[in-house]
Motif scaffolding. Structure first.
Motif, mmCIF file in Angstrom:
data_model
loop_
_atom_site.group_PDB
_atom_site.id
_atom_site.type_symbol
_atom_site.label_atom_id
_atom_site.label_comp_id
_atom_site.label_asym_id
_atom_site.label_seq_id
_atom_site.Cartn_x
_atom_site.Cartn_y
_atom_site.Cartn_z
ATOM 1 N N THR A 378 -63.124 -9.483 67.577
ATOM 2 C CA THR A 378 -64.494 -9.621 68.069
ATOM 3 C C THR A 378 -64.734 -10.983 68.707
ATOM 4 O OG1 THR A 378 -65.394 -10.564 66.014
ATOM 5 C CG2 THR A 378 -65.302 -8.147 66.173
ATOM 6 N N SER A 379 -65.847 -11.088 69.414
ATOM 7 C CA SER A 379 -66.317 -12.362 69.940
ATOM 8 C C SER A 379 -67.832 -12.292 70.067
ATOM 9 C CB SER A 379 -65.703 -12.648 71.318
ATOM 10 O OG SER A 379 -66.283 -13.795 71.905
ATOM 11 N N LYS A 380 -68.491 -13.402 69.860
ATOM 12 C CA LYS A 380 -69.936 -13.458 70.064
ATOM 13 C C LYS A 380 -70.297 -13.783 71.507
ATOM 14 C CE LYS A 380 -71.305 -14.597 65.329
ATOM 15 N NZ LYS A 380 -72.105 -13.359 65.151
ATOM 16 N N SER A 381 -69.305 -14.082 72.306
ATOM 17 C CA SER A 381 -69.524 -14.409 73.713
ATOM 18 C C SER A 381 -69.206 -13.200 74.584
ATOM 19 C CB SER A 381 -68.653 -15.590 74.132
ATOM 20 O OG SER A 381 -68.762 -15.833 75.517
ATOM 21 N N ARG A 382 -70.000 -13.010 75.622
ATOM 22 C CA ARG A 382 -69.798 -11.900 76.551
ATOM 23 C C ARG A 382 -68.632 -12.160 77.494
ATOM 24 N NH1 ARG A 382 -71.821 -9.883 81.471
ATOM 25 N NH2 ARG A 382 -72.378 -7.659 81.383
ATOM 26 N N GLY A 383 -68.291 -13.406 77.679
ATOM 27 C CA GLY A 383 -67.213 -13.763 78.585
ATOM 28 C C GLY A 383 -66.271 -14.765 77.953
ATOM 29 N N PRO A 384 -65.226 -15.165 78.682
ATOM 30 C CA PRO A 384 -64.213 -16.080 78.148
ATOM 31 C C PRO A 384 -64.698 -17.520 78.085
ATOM 32 C CG PRO A 384 -63.673 -15.501 80.397
ATOM 33 C CD PRO A 384 -64.868 -14.679 80.031
ATOM 34 N N ALA A 385 -65.551 -17.797 77.093
ATOM 35 C CA ALA A 385 -66.085 -19.142 76.885
ATOM 36 C C ALA A 385 -66.294 -19.368 75.396
ATOM 37 C CB ALA A 385 -67.403 -19.330 77.632
ATOM 38 N N GLY A 386 -66.115 -20.585 74.944
ATOM 39 C CA GLY A 386 -66.323 -20.915 73.541
ATOM 40 C C GLY A 386 -65.162 -20.495 72.658
ATOM 41 N N LYS A 387 -65.371 -20.597 71.346
ATOM 42 C CA LYS A 387 -64.336 -20.275 70.357
ATOM 43 C C LYS A 387 -64.917 -19.412 69.242
ATOM 44 C CE LYS A 387 -60.894 -22.582 72.194
ATOM 45 N NZ LYS A 387 -59.653 -21.903 72.658
ATOM 46 N N THR A 388 -65.657 -18.377 69.621
ATOM 47 C CA THR A 388 -66.269 -17.495 68.626
ATOM 48 C C THR A 388 -65.427 -16.261 68.313
ATOM 49 O OG1 THR A 388 -67.527 -16.253 70.296
ATOM 50 C CG2 THR A 388 -68.570 -18.227 69.354
ATOM 51 N N GLY A 389 -64.253 -16.152 68.935
ATOM 52 C CA GLY A 389 -63.398 -14.994 68.706
ATOM 53 C C GLY A 389 -62.818 -14.986 67.300
ATOM 54 N N ARG A 390 -62.853 -13.806 66.656
ATOM 55 C CA ARG A 390 -62.373 -13.684 65.284
ATOM 56 C C ARG A 390 -61.560 -12.419 65.101
ATOM 57 N NH1 ARG A 390 -64.484 -17.294 61.894
ATOM 58 N NH2 ARG A 390 -63.712 -16.123 60.110
ATOM 59 N N VAL A 391 -60.736 -12.433 64.061
ATOM 60 C CA VAL A 391 -59.965 -11.261 63.646
ATOM 61 C C VAL A 391 -60.396 -10.893 62.243
ATOM 62 C CG1 VAL A 391 -57.663 -10.367 63.132
ATOM 63 C CG2 VAL A 391 -57.992 -11.913 65.083
ATOM 64 N N HIS A 392 -60.733 -9.621 62.035
ATOM 65 C CA HIS A 392 -61.169 -9.117 60.734
ATOM 66 C C HIS A 392 -60.253 -7.960 60.318
ATOM 67 C CE1 HIS A 392 -65.204 -10.893 61.825
ATOM 68 N NE2 HIS A 392 -64.797 -10.505 63.019
ATOM 69 N N ARG A 393 -59.989 -7.878 59.027
ATOM 70 C CA ARG A 393 -59.266 -6.725 58.482
ATOM 71 C C ARG A 393 -60.289 -5.706 57.959
ATOM 72 N NH1 ARG A 393 -56.441 -9.036 54.632
ATOM 73 N NH2 ARG A 393 -54.479 -9.256 55.759
ATOM 74 N N ILE A 394 -60.049 -4.429 58.244
ATOM 75 C CA ILE A 394 -60.896 -3.377 57.700
ATOM 76 C C ILE A 394 -60.441 -3.099 56.265
ATOM 77 C CG2 ILE A 394 -61.587 -0.956 57.896
ATOM 78 C CD1 ILE A 394 -61.265 -1.174 60.883
ATOM 79 N N VAL A 395 -61.366 -3.255 55.310
ATOM 80 C CA VAL A 395 -61.046 -3.072 53.889
ATOM 81 C C VAL A 395 -62.125 -2.207 53.252
ATOM 82 C CG1 VAL A 395 -59.815 -5.274 53.733
ATOM 83 C CG2 VAL A 395 -62.271 -5.187 53.288
ATOM 84 N N PRO A 396 -61.872 -1.683 52.050
ATOM 85 C CA PRO A 396 -62.908 -0.919 51.355
ATOM 86 C C PRO A 396 -64.108 -1.813 51.052
ATOM 87 C CG PRO A 396 -60.761 -0.586 50.341
ATOM 88 C CD PRO A 396 -60.609 -1.725 51.293
ATOM 89 N N SER A 397 -65.293 -1.222 51.065
ATOM 90 C CA SER A 397 -66.491 -1.995 50.760
ATOM 91 C C SER A 397 -66.564 -2.230 49.266
ATOM 92 C CB SER A 397 -67.734 -1.253 51.221
ATOM 93 O OG SER A 397 -67.832 -0.009 50.576
#
Length: 397
Positions: A378-397
């Motif tokens: 994911t990223s909170k930015s609409r374009g290639p700017a900043g450093k808001t990109g993240r990787v998340h693992r899908i796990v049980p709630s």
């Protein structure tokens, strides 16, 4: 389910891959041009100086694909797909050149930038619709999804009458299948769809608009799934059929499409292509933000879940939506259940995220590790700017 944060600091992470070498490492490709190993400090590969200059507000170009050779543990070979400046000799006025390169790992465990080998170059008339999620199939061949060349409606500069998607003499709007272990720079599998007849030998399937993220099912029949980003009305997911015509630009999803009136789906839905071949139906389709009741703006391809952490997801196709209608950076994660009949649509539902209920960022891509557990990029930015990109693992709630 829940999203467990794994790592951050990316700009726009668009691909996650496991090398299958027993190390458990995960590699993330970031749109501006770097590949990083999760947990490592230095980049595994940095080709930012080779990537075309990106527009910070929004851009579909960049480092878009990463695939490890099936024998990576023995040969250290891997491939990337990225957008380079327009090469010399390309058609005047076109936007850029997409490149598929092979690299090898050095003795220090990082990519050797001097080991570059050019596999394929494809000139692109416009900046958008680049596909690029290259992947090795269970047959050992490399699959290369390509968009229709960009712009809109598959018309205009660089688009022949009838569109690139339906033109079997061009590579745009196709999924290619090549053998990188045979001839140089690549060989053609003998059972490719157009070998020995009219059409480019590299073509595996055609009629695609912009297959944004494709993946093979790690189980079952190992089918190839592709999310085909729609135009103004319909988003769709397709199971790719060898030699199949998947409709664009005769159809948008499973609806008829008229390039001269793209904001309205014609009533008469074509069932065959321009050569009389049957059109392949999408398995999932939904209205996008271009029409009342639309769900979101761009479909994001995922994976059939074959992990063990979430038993209720096994065998279901997990995919996403870049941004829900009316939001500014809030993607959606869906789970689709296989249809009972061969010609029925797959039913799908939104998966709630524990705690926040929603993703709360743009969904860019999904990834799968060696144990077939899934990740959301994911990223909170609409374009290639900043450093808001993240990787998340899908796990049980």
């Amino acid at each position: 389910m829940a999203l467990e944060p794994i790592t951050g600091g990316f700009t726009m992470p668009v691909a996650l891959a496991s090398p299958g070498d027993g190390t458990g490492r995960l590699f993330v490709a970031d749109l501006p041009g770097t590949i990083r190993v999760i947990g490592a400090d230095e980049p595994f590969l940095d080709i930012t100086d080779r990537v075309v200059d990106l527009r910070s507000g929004y851009d579909e170009r960049g480092l878009l694909g990463l695939a490890f050779h099936p024998q990576f543990a023995e040969n250290g070979r891997f491939l990337v797909y990225y957008s380079a400046p327009l090469r010399e000799g390309a058609p005047a006025g076109w936007d850029h050149t997409s490149r598929v390169l092979e690299f090898s790992v050095s003795t220090h465990g990082r990519a050797d930038p001097d080991s570059e080998r050019v596999i394929l170059e494809i000139d692109q008339p416009q900046a958008n619709h680049n596909g690029g999620s290259i992947v090795f199939g269970p047959d050992g061949y490399l699959y290369i999804p390509l968009g229709d060349g960009g712009g809109a409606n598959d018309v205009g500069r660089g688009h022949p009458p009838g569109g690139n998607g339906q033109d079997i003499t061009t590579l745009l709007g196709k999924i290619l299948r090549i053998d990188i272990d045979d001839e140089k720079p690549y060989g053609i599998p003998e059972d490719n769809s157009f070998v020995g007849r009219e059409g480019r030998d590299e073509i595996y399937a055609y009629g695609l608009r912009n297959p944004w993220r494709t993946a093979f099912d790690a189980g079952g029949e190992h089918r190839l799934f592709a999310a085909d980003a729609g135009q103004y009305l319909w988003e769709s997911v397709k199971i790719i059929v060898p030699g199949g015509n998947h409709g664009w630009n005769l159809r948008e999803g499973n609806h008829a499409f008229d390039p001269e009136n793209p904001y309205e789906s014609p009533q008469d839905v074509p069932r065959t292509g321009r050569r009389g071949e049957p059109l392949v139906d999408a398995i999932i389709e939904y209205p996008n933000a271009g029409q009342p009741g639309g769900i979101g703006q761009v479909v994001i391809g995922g994976y059939v879940y074959r992990g063990s952490a979430i038993p209720g997801l096994v065998g279901r196709y997990v995919f996403g939506e870049w941004n829900r209608d009316g939001a500014r950076g809030d993607g959606i994660i869906f789970a689709a259940t296989p249809a009972e009949g061969p010609n029925e649509m797959w039913e799908f539902t939104e998966i709630g995220v524990a705690g926040s209920r929603t993703v709360g960022a743009y969904v860019l891509a999904f990834g799968e590790d060696a144990d077939h557990e899934l990740y959301v990029l994911t990223s909170k930015s609409r374009g290639p700017a900043g450093k808001t990109g993240r990787v998340h693992r899908i796990v049980p709630s």
